[in-house]
Design a protein around this motif. Structure first.
Motif, PDB file in Angstrom:
ATOM      1  N   VAL A 230      17.180 -16.770  17.175  1.00 53.74           N
ATOM      2  CA  VAL A 230      17.973 -17.082  15.681  1.00 53.74           C
ATOM      3  C   VAL A 230      15.920 -16.613  15.162  1.00 53.74           C
ATOM      4  N   ILE A 231      16.690 -16.302  13.999  1.00 50.70           N
ATOM      5  CA  ILE A 231      15.395 -15.176  13.479  1.00 50.70           C
ATOM      6  C   ILE A 231      15.051 -16.363  11.819  1.00 50.70           C
ATOM      7  N   GLU A 232      14.046 -17.068  11.829  1.00 53.34           N
ATOM      8  CA  GLU A 232      14.536 -18.062  10.434  1.00 53.34           C
ATOM      9  C   GLU A 232      13.125 -16.984   8.955  1.00 53.34           C
ATOM     10  N   LEU A 233      13.710 -16.624   8.299  1.00 54.15           N
ATOM     11  CA  LEU A 233      12.267 -16.405   6.929  1.00 54.15           C
ATOM     12  C   LEU A 233      12.517 -16.329   6.024  1.00 54.15           C
ATOM     13  N   GLU A 234      11.397 -16.266   5.362  1.00 60.74           N
ATOM     14  CA  GLU A 234      11.351 -16.505   3.660  1.00 60.74           C
ATOM     15  C   GLU A 234      10.513 -15.663   3.402  1.00 60.74           C
ATOM     16  N   ALA A 235      11.166 -14.500   2.355  1.00 63.13           N
ATOM     17  CA  ALA A 235      10.473 -13.298   0.867  1.00 63.13           C
ATOM     18  C   ALA A 235      11.151 -13.482  -0.109  1.00 63.13           C
ATOM     19  N   GLU A 236       9.997 -13.075  -0.633  1.00 62.34           N
ATOM     20  CA  GLU A 236       9.792 -13.429  -2.572  1.00 62.34           C
ATOM     21  C   GLU A 236       9.649 -11.421  -1.993  1.00 62.34           C
ATOM     22  N   PRO A 237      10.845 -10.978  -3.637  1.00 58.80           N
ATOM     23  CA  PRO A 237      11.849 -11.696  -3.762  1.00 58.80           C
ATOM     24  C   PRO A 237      12.651 -11.852  -1.806  1.00 58.80           C
ATOM     25  N   SER A 238      13.826 -12.151  -1.795  1.00 54.65           N
ATOM     26  CA  SER A 238      14.523 -13.209  -1.701  1.00 54.65           C
ATOM     27  C   SER A 238      15.489 -11.818  -0.886  1.00 54.65           C
ATOM     28  N   PRO A 239      15.518 -11.103   0.067  1.00 56.90           N
ATOM     29  CA  PRO A 239      16.645 -10.033   0.051  1.00 56.90           C
ATOM     30  C   PRO A 239      17.697 -10.417   0.389  1.00 56.90           C
ATOM     31  N   ASP A 240      19.088  -9.672   0.660  1.00 51.82           N
ATOM     32  CA  ASP A 240      20.039  -9.757  -0.163  1.00 51.82           C
ATOM     33  C   ASP A 240      21.156  -9.920   1.343  1.00 51.82           C
ATOM     34  N   LEU A 241      21.906 -11.242   1.195  1.00 53.98           N
ATOM     35  CA  LEU A 241      22.756 -11.089   2.797  1.00 53.98           C
ATOM     36  C   LEU A 241      23.661 -10.462   3.259  1.00 53.98           C
ATOM     37  N   GLU A 242      24.434  -9.270   2.086  1.00 58.03           N
ATOM     38  CA  GLU A 242      25.231  -8.724   2.745  1.00 58.03           C
ATOM     39  C   GLU A 242      24.113  -7.028   2.937  1.00 58.03           C
ATOM     40  N   ARG A 243      23.024  -7.627   2.655  1.00 57.73           N
ATOM     41  CA  ARG A 243      22.101  -5.846   2.607  1.00 57.73           C
ATOM     42  C   ARG A 243      21.427  -6.476   5.083  1.00 57.73           C
ATOM     43  N   ALA A 253      24.389 -14.649   9.259  1.00 54.58           N
ATOM     44  CA  ALA A 253      23.258 -14.808   8.280  1.00 54.58           C
ATOM     45  C   ALA A 253      23.456 -15.813   7.322  1.00 54.58           C
ATOM     46  N   GLN A 254      22.693 -17.084   6.738  1.00 54.38           N
ATOM     47  CA  GLN A 254      22.675 -17.986   6.033  1.00 54.38           C
ATOM     48  C   GLN A 254      21.653 -17.926   5.539  1.00 54.38           C
ATOM     49  N   ARG A 255      21.753 -18.133   4.597  1.00 51.21           N
ATOM     50  CA  ARG A 255      21.025 -18.306   3.147  1.00 51.21           C
ATOM     51  C   ARG A 255      20.810 -20.142   3.315  1.00 51.21           C
ATOM     52  N   HIS A 256      19.659 -20.731   3.640  1.00 55.40           N
ATOM     53  CA  HIS A 256      20.272 -22.456   3.656  1.00 55.40           C
ATOM     54  C   HIS A 256      18.371 -23.054   3.231  1.00 55.40           C
ATOM     55  N   ALA A 257      18.519 -23.757   1.967  1.00 58.44           N
ATOM     56  CA  ALA A 257      17.297 -24.608   1.611  1.00 58.44           C
ATOM     57  C   ALA A 257      16.480 -23.832   1.376  1.00 58.44           C
ATOM     58  N   GLY A 258      16.908 -22.744   0.791  1.00 61.62           N
ATOM     59  CA  GLY A 258      15.435 -21.447   0.272  1.00 61.62           C
ATOM     60  C   GLY A 258      14.867 -20.410   1.165  1.00 61.62           C
ATOM     61  N   ARG A 259      15.067 -20.903   2.475  1.00 58.14           N
ATOM     62  CA  ARG A 259      14.792 -20.469   3.602  1.00 58.14           C
ATOM     63  C   ARG A 259      16.975 -19.644   4.789  1.00 58.14           C
ATOM     64  N   ILE A 260      16.051 -17.836   5.578  1.00 54.94           N
ATOM     65  CA  ILE A 260      17.210 -17.493   5.747  1.00 54.94           C
ATOM     66  C   ILE A 260      17.383 -17.272   6.958  1.00 54.94           C
ATOM     67  N   THR A 261      18.284 -17.783   7.422  1.00 56.64           N
ATOM     68  CA  THR A 261      18.391 -18.261   8.986  1.00 56.64           C
ATOM     69  C   THR A 261      19.388 -16.537  10.064  1.00 56.64           C
ATOM     70  N   LEU A 262      19.029 -15.769  10.197  1.00 57.98           N
ATOM     71  CA  LEU A 262      19.874 -15.008  10.703  1.00 57.98           C
ATOM     72  C   LEU A 262      20.079 -15.125  12.618  1.00 57.98           C
ATOM     73  N   ARG A 263      21.412 -14.820  12.582  1.00 56.28           N
ATOM     74  CA  ARG A 263      21.634 -15.007  14.489  1.00 56.28           C
ATOM     75  C   ARG A 263      21.072 -14.221  15.230  1.00 56.28           C
ATOM     76  N   VAL A 264      20.802 -13.687  16.187  1.00 55.86           N
ATOM     77  CA  VAL A 264      21.090 -12.401  16.594  1.00 55.86           C
ATOM     78  C   VAL A 264      21.261 -12.316  18.084  1.00 55.86           C
ATOM     79  N   ARG A 265      21.500 -11.128  18.459  1.00 54.67           N
ATOM     80  CA  ARG A 265      21.954 -11.383  20.090  1.00 54.67           C
ATOM     81  C   ARG A 265      20.901 -10.776  21.044  1.00 54.67           C
ATOM     82  N   GLU A 266      20.502  -9.337  20.328  1.00 58.77           N
ATOM     83  CA  GLU A 266      18.711  -8.944  20.580  1.00 58.77           C
ATOM     84  C   GLU A 266      17.984  -9.003  19.879  1.00 58.77           C
ATOM     85  N   LEU A 267      16.766  -9.371  19.789  1.00 57.02           N
ATOM     86  CA  LEU A 267      16.134  -9.920  19.626  1.00 57.02           C
ATOM     87  C   LEU A 267      15.456  -8.520  18.799  1.00 57.02           C
TER      88      LEU A 267
END
Length: 316
Positions: A230-243, A253-267
């Motif tokens: 799982v990758i967790e990141l915050e950025a300003e401006p926040s990237p578009d989940l669709e990208r 990819a989900q946005r939760h409480a201001g933080r983006i969480t990405l579940r990935v197979r191969e880091l």
């Protein structure tokens, strides 16, 4: 031993309605003897109602419930001697000492555990002569567990037993559960601590809106996410989940409480592409971390919120 004999708890088509509200909506459960099974779910999911029906504190609207091959409708006196429970809140007698309280509860059962053994099991030896009213919250909860174990139950129900406990008391309770399982006892646990569920439970049943939405071992349920990291990141401006979603190795990819969480197979494939996407959008990275998936990730994926949030709402 037949399949029937191996089961401590058998539930088929359990339904409970309160007026127009359906709290439990057709739940099936098979819990084997010697197993610790965790019931997880957000507030209002139907966990506590289900447990209270199993404990004989509520009657089902419909469905079938057997404990140790017995039914509450016909075998209530026997069942009361063979189950133990700790509720979310236990009313204790403040004027009695710890030892007096434990002795009182052991007197209710035909084959109780010894008073000494019970007090030792929950690590309250030094407080045996202290009045209950003088105990800390954690000590009271450990005492409540001793009272639940007084009759040496075949099945023990623990409803959020470590909420508000200090780390030492939580560990003490975990040790007790491990000892019970080693003696072939069955434990049914509701909890909103994911680490607790992963450590204690052989199997989990996740309930939402009165229905079972997942079941299996903690490892199997986590694996079902299809992600290794799982990758967790915050950025300003926040990237578009669709990208972010179409990037290599990204499962979700989900946005939760201001933080983006990405579940990935191969880091190693996903991370460089994710960072490139953040930079391409002119984003400044405020936080970045990677970790292995947890049960809370499963929970957010299935219900849209974290189990901890659900607990905090309840506390509020």
């Amino acid at each position: 031993m037949t399949h029937q004999d191996e089961l401590a708890i058998e539930v088929k088509g359990l339904v409970k309605r309160f007026g127009d509200v359906t709290a439990v909506d057709g739940i099936d459960l098979d819990i084997r003897r010697g197993e610790c099974v965790g019931l997880l779910g957000p507030n209002g999911a139907g966990k506590t109602t289900t447990v209270e029906i199993l404990e004989g504190l509520q009657t089902a609207t419909s469905g079938e419930v057997r404990l140790l091959g017995l039914r509450w409708e016909t075998d209530a006196p026997v069942l009361r001697e063979r189950i133990g429970m700790t509720l979310q809140e236990t009313r204790l007698v403040d004027q009695l000492t710890v030892e007096e309280m434990v002795r009182l509860f052991t007197s209710f059962y035909p084959r109780p555990l010894e008073v000494e053994a019970l007090i030792g099991l929950v690590q309250l030896g030094e407080k045996r002569h202290a009045r209950v009213g003088k105990l800390s919250g954690g000590q009271k909860q450990r005492l409540a567990l001793a009272l639940g174990l007084a009759g040496d139950p075949d099945v023990l129900f623990l409803d959020e037993p470590t909420t508000g406990l200090d780390p030492q008391s939580r560990r003490a309770l975990w040790d007790v559960v491990a000892q019970l399982k080693a003696r072939g006892r069955t434990v049914v646990l509701t909890t909103h601590y994911m680490d607790e569920a992963e450590v204690l439970c052989d199997r989990l049943v996740i309930i939402d809106r009165g229905r079972v939405i997942a079941r299996g071992t903690p490892r199997d349920i986590i694996t079902s996410l299809g992600a290794e990291q799982v990758i967790e990141l915050e950025a300003e401006p926040s990237p578009d989940l669709e990208r972010l979603r179409p990037l290599p190795s990204v499962v979700a990819a989900q946005r939760h409480a201001g933080r983006i969480t990405l579940r990935v197979r191969e880091l190693h494939l996903a991370l460089p592409e994710v960072l490139r996407e953040v930079a391409a959008g002119g984003g400044q990275l405020l936080h970045l971390s990677t970790r292995r998936p947890t049960l809370d990730d499963v929970f957010i994926d299935m219900t849209g919120r974290s189990l901890r949030e659900s607990a905090e709402e309840k506390a509020a």
